[in-house]
Design a protein around this motif. Structure first.
Motif, PDB file in Angstrom:
ATOM      1  N   HIS A  53      32.433  -1.456  36.285  1.00 13.99           N
ATOM      2  CA  HIS A  53      33.654  -1.924  36.929  1.00 13.99           C
ATOM      3  C   HIS A  53      33.436  -2.298  38.398  1.00 13.99           C
ATOM      4  O   HIS A  53      34.320  -2.100  39.229  1.00 13.99           O
ATOM      5  CB  HIS A  53      34.782  -0.907  36.791  1.00 13.99           C
ATOM      6  CG  HIS A  53      34.974  -0.419  35.393  1.00 13.99           C
ATOM      7  ND1 HIS A  53      35.339  -1.252  34.360  1.00 13.99           N
ATOM      8  CD2 HIS A  53      34.817   0.808  34.834  1.00 13.99           C
ATOM      9  CE1 HIS A  53      35.417  -0.564  33.241  1.00 13.99           C
ATOM     10  NE2 HIS A  53      35.101   0.685  33.502  1.00 13.99           N
ATOM     11  N   THR A  54      32.276  -2.831  38.714  1.00 17.06           N
ATOM     12  CA  THR A  54      31.982  -3.289  40.064  1.00 17.06           C
ATOM     13  C   THR A  54      31.353  -4.673  39.998  1.00 17.06           C
ATOM     14  O   THR A  54      30.839  -5.081  38.946  1.00 17.06           O
ATOM     15  CB  THR A  54      30.989  -2.353  40.802  1.00 17.06           C
ATOM     16  OG1 THR A  54      29.683  -2.530  40.240  1.00 17.06           O
ATOM     17  CG2 THR A  54      31.415  -0.903  40.715  1.00 17.06           C
ATOM     18  N   PRO A  55      31.359  -5.415  41.101  1.00 17.87           N
ATOM     19  CA  PRO A  55      30.728  -6.737  41.122  1.00 17.87           C
ATOM     20  C   PRO A  55      29.242  -6.720  40.780  1.00 17.87           C
ATOM     21  O   PRO A  55      28.675  -7.764  40.470  1.00 17.87           O
ATOM     22  CB  PRO A  55      30.953  -7.207  42.564  1.00 17.87           C
ATOM     23  CG  PRO A  55      32.167  -6.466  43.018  1.00 17.87           C
ATOM     24  CD  PRO A  55      32.082  -5.127  42.346  1.00 17.87           C
ATOM     25  N   LEU A  56      28.606  -5.548  40.794  1.00 19.70           N
ATOM     26  CA  LEU A  56      27.196  -5.468  40.417  1.00 19.70           C
ATOM     27  C   LEU A  56      26.976  -5.880  38.960  1.00 19.70           C
ATOM     28  O   LEU A  56      25.855  -6.199  38.569  1.00 19.70           O
ATOM     29  CB  LEU A  56      26.657  -4.055  40.660  1.00 19.70           C
ATOM     30  CG  LEU A  56      26.616  -3.613  42.123  1.00 19.70           C
ATOM     31  CD1 LEU A  56      26.218  -2.146  42.227  1.00 19.70           C
ATOM     32  CD2 LEU A  56      25.665  -4.492  42.921  1.00 19.70           C
ATOM     33  N   LEU A  57      28.030  -5.872  38.158  1.00 18.26           N
ATOM     34  CA  LEU A  57      27.927  -6.270  36.749  1.00 18.26           C
ATOM     35  C   LEU A  57      28.458  -7.680  36.493  1.00 18.26           C
ATOM     36  O   LEU A  57      28.689  -8.057  35.350  1.00 18.26           O
ATOM     37  CB  LEU A  57      28.667  -5.265  35.863  1.00 18.26           C
ATOM     38  CG  LEU A  57      27.938  -3.947  35.670  1.00 18.26           C
ATOM     39  CD1 LEU A  57      28.782  -2.970  34.860  1.00 18.26           C
ATOM     40  CD2 LEU A  57      26.608  -4.170  34.982  1.00 18.26           C
ATOM     41  N   LEU A  58      28.646  -8.451  37.538  1.00 22.31           N
ATOM     42  CA  LEU A  58      29.190  -9.799  37.389  1.00 22.31           C
ATOM     43  C   LEU A  58      28.401 -10.646  36.394  1.00 22.31           C
ATOM     44  O   LEU A  58      28.983 -11.406  35.617  1.00 22.31           O
ATOM     45  CB  LEU A  58      29.239 -10.492  38.752  1.00 22.31           C
ATOM     46  CG  LEU A  58      30.167 -11.683  38.868  1.00 22.31           C
ATOM     47  CD1 LEU A  58      31.578 -11.345  38.442  1.00 22.31           C
ATOM     48  CD2 LEU A  58      30.167 -12.199  40.294  1.00 22.31           C
ATOM     49  N   SER A  59      27.095 -10.499  36.364  1.00 20.63           N
ATOM     50  CA  SER A  59      26.282 -11.305  35.451  1.00 20.63           C
ATOM     51  C   SER A  59      26.517 -10.941  33.979  1.00 20.63           C
ATOM     52  O   SER A  59      26.147 -11.699  33.087  1.00 20.63           O
ATOM     53  CB  SER A  59      24.795 -11.172  35.791  1.00 20.63           C
ATOM     54  OG  SER A  59      24.366  -9.837  35.588  1.00 20.63           O
ATOM     55  N   ALA A  60      27.141  -9.809  33.710  1.00 25.36           N
ATOM     56  CA  ALA A  60      27.416  -9.390  32.336  1.00 25.36           C
ATOM     57  C   ALA A  60      28.738  -9.934  31.805  1.00 25.36           C
ATOM     58  O   ALA A  60      28.977  -9.902  30.598  1.00 25.36           O
ATOM     59  CB  ALA A  60      27.424  -7.871  32.248  1.00 25.36           C
ATOM     60  N   VAL A  61      29.585 -10.453  32.679  1.00 22.62           N
ATOM     61  CA  VAL A  61      30.926 -10.876  32.264  1.00 22.62           C
ATOM     62  C   VAL A  61      30.871 -11.985  31.221  1.00 22.62           C
ATOM     63  O   VAL A  61      31.494 -11.884  30.157  1.00 22.62           O
ATOM     64  CB  VAL A  61      31.780 -11.297  33.481  1.00 22.62           C
ATOM     65  CG1 VAL A  61      33.097 -11.937  33.033  1.00 22.62           C
ATOM     66  CG2 VAL A  61      32.054 -10.099  34.380  1.00 22.62           C
ATOM     67  N   GLU A  62      30.158 -13.060  31.492  1.00 24.38           N
ATOM     68  CA  GLU A  62      30.149 -14.198  30.560  1.00 24.38           C
ATOM     69  C   GLU A  62      29.486 -13.862  29.225  1.00 24.38           C
ATOM     70  O   GLU A  62      30.022 -14.219  28.175  1.00 24.38           O
ATOM     71  CB  GLU A  62      29.539 -15.432  31.208  1.00 24.38           C
ATOM     72  CG  GLU A  62      30.457 -16.058  32.249  1.00 24.38           C
ATOM     73  CD  GLU A  62      31.893 -16.286  31.763  1.00 24.38           C
ATOM     74  OE1 GLU A  62      32.090 -16.784  30.627  1.00 24.38           O
ATOM     75  OE2 GLU A  62      32.832 -15.958  32.517  1.00 24.38           O
ATOM     76  N   PRO A  63      28.334 -13.163  29.205  1.00 20.26           N
ATOM     77  CA  PRO A  63      27.782 -12.775  27.905  1.00 20.26           C
ATOM     78  C   PRO A  63      28.724 -11.866  27.113  1.00 20.26           C
ATOM     79  O   PRO A  63      28.843 -11.996  25.889  1.00 20.26           O
ATOM     80  CB  PRO A  63      26.476 -12.045  28.257  1.00 20.26           C
ATOM     81  CG  PRO A  63      26.109 -12.561  29.602  1.00 20.26           C
ATOM     82  CD  PRO A  63      27.410 -12.854  30.305  1.00 20.26           C
ATOM     83  N   PHE A  64      29.410 -10.960  27.820  1.00 24.63           N
ATOM     84  CA  PHE A  64      30.361 -10.084  27.139  1.00 24.63           C
ATOM     85  C   PHE A  64      31.547 -10.885  26.612  1.00 24.63           C
ATOM     86  O   PHE A  64      31.986 -10.678  25.479  1.00 24.63           O
ATOM     87  CB  PHE A  64      30.812  -8.964  28.081  1.00 24.63           C
ATOM     88  CG  PHE A  64      31.652  -7.905  27.416  1.00 24.63           C
ATOM     89  CD1 PHE A  64      31.236  -7.271  26.263  1.00 24.63           C
ATOM     90  CD2 PHE A  64      32.866  -7.536  27.966  1.00 24.63           C
ATOM     91  CE1 PHE A  64      32.005  -6.286  25.658  1.00 24.63           C
ATOM     92  CE2 PHE A  64      33.647  -6.563  27.372  1.00 24.63           C
ATOM     93  CZ  PHE A  64      33.215  -5.929  26.215  1.00 24.63           C
ATOM     94  N   ARG A  65      32.045 -11.829  27.413  1.00 28.95           N
ATOM     95  CA  ARG A  65      33.148 -12.686  26.976  1.00 28.95           C
ATOM     96  C   ARG A  65      32.740 -13.458  25.714  1.00 28.95           C
ATOM     97  O   ARG A  65      33.505 -13.556  24.752  1.00 28.95           O
ATOM     98  CB  ARG A  65      33.556 -13.653  28.082  1.00 28.95           C
ATOM     99  CG  ARG A  65      34.749 -14.531  27.708  1.00 28.95           C
ATOM    100  CD  ARG A  65      35.021 -15.653  28.721  1.00 28.95           C
ATOM    101  NE  ARG A  65      34.854 -15.262  30.099  1.00 28.95           N
ATOM    102  CZ  ARG A  65      35.801 -14.709  30.869  1.00 28.95           C
ATOM    103  NH1 ARG A  65      36.983 -14.468  30.372  1.00 28.95           N
ATOM    104  NH2 ARG A  65      35.540 -14.413  32.127  1.00 28.95           N
ATOM    105  N   ALA A  66      31.523 -13.992  25.710  1.00 28.86           N
ATOM    106  CA  ALA A  66      31.039 -14.738  24.548  1.00 28.86           C
ATOM    107  C   ALA A  66      30.973 -13.852  23.306  1.00 28.86           C
ATOM    108  O   ALA A  66      31.373 -14.267  22.209  1.00 28.86           O
ATOM    109  CB  ALA A  66      29.669 -15.350  24.852  1.00 28.86           C
ATOM    110  N   ALA A  67      30.503 -12.624  23.478  1.00 28.61           N
ATOM    111  CA  ALA A  67      30.440 -11.687  22.352  1.00 28.61           C
ATOM    112  C   ALA A  67      31.842 -11.359  21.841  1.00 28.61           C
ATOM    113  O   ALA A  67      32.063 -11.286  20.622  1.00 28.61           O
ATOM    114  CB  ALA A  67      29.705 -10.414  22.765  1.00 28.61           C
TER     115      ALA A  67
END
Length: 117
Positions: A4-18
């Motif tokens: 729940h921090t900007p450090l995981l920003l790169s995970a947002v789009e792959p998670f959205r796709a899943a």
């Protein structure tokens, strides 16, 4: 972990796709952790779940929404009891416990019965 921090920003789009590829859809209204608003559609569920990976979760807003919806009793599902502590602090009028606090489901049922009395 930096949940729940900007450090995981790169995970947002792959998670959205899943999530988009999954058959996930809300069976009952839930509250978005990012702002405490209702999630009623598949599209909103995908959007809010993906965003909250890298966005602060506002538990006090969720607790306030629970109170506004008339929730008087809440039970946190496993694992742990961290969320019920946050709800208790934000909205002391809501009776809240975690399943992890009980030795059996019978104990949980007894507690719920006492809250409804």
């Amino acid at each position: 972990m930096a949940s729940h921090t900007p450090l995981l920003l790169s995970a947002v789009e792959p998670f959205r796709a899943a999530l988009e590829e999954s058959g996930m859809r809300p069976a009952t209204p839930v509250l978005a952790g990012i702002d405490g608003t209702p999630v009623l559609t598949r599209e909103r569920a995908v959007e809010t779940l993906a965003r909250q990976v890298a966005t602060t979760v506002h538990w006090s807003g969720c607790a306030r929404a629970l109170r506004e919806y008339g929730v008087a009793i809440a039970v946190e599902l496993p694992p742990g009891a961290d969320l019920c502590k946050l709800v208790r602090e934000a909205e002391p009028a809501i009776a809240v416990r975690a399943i992890a606090e009980f030795r059996s489901l019978d104990g949980l049922a007894i507690w719920i019965g006492k809250q409804q009395a």
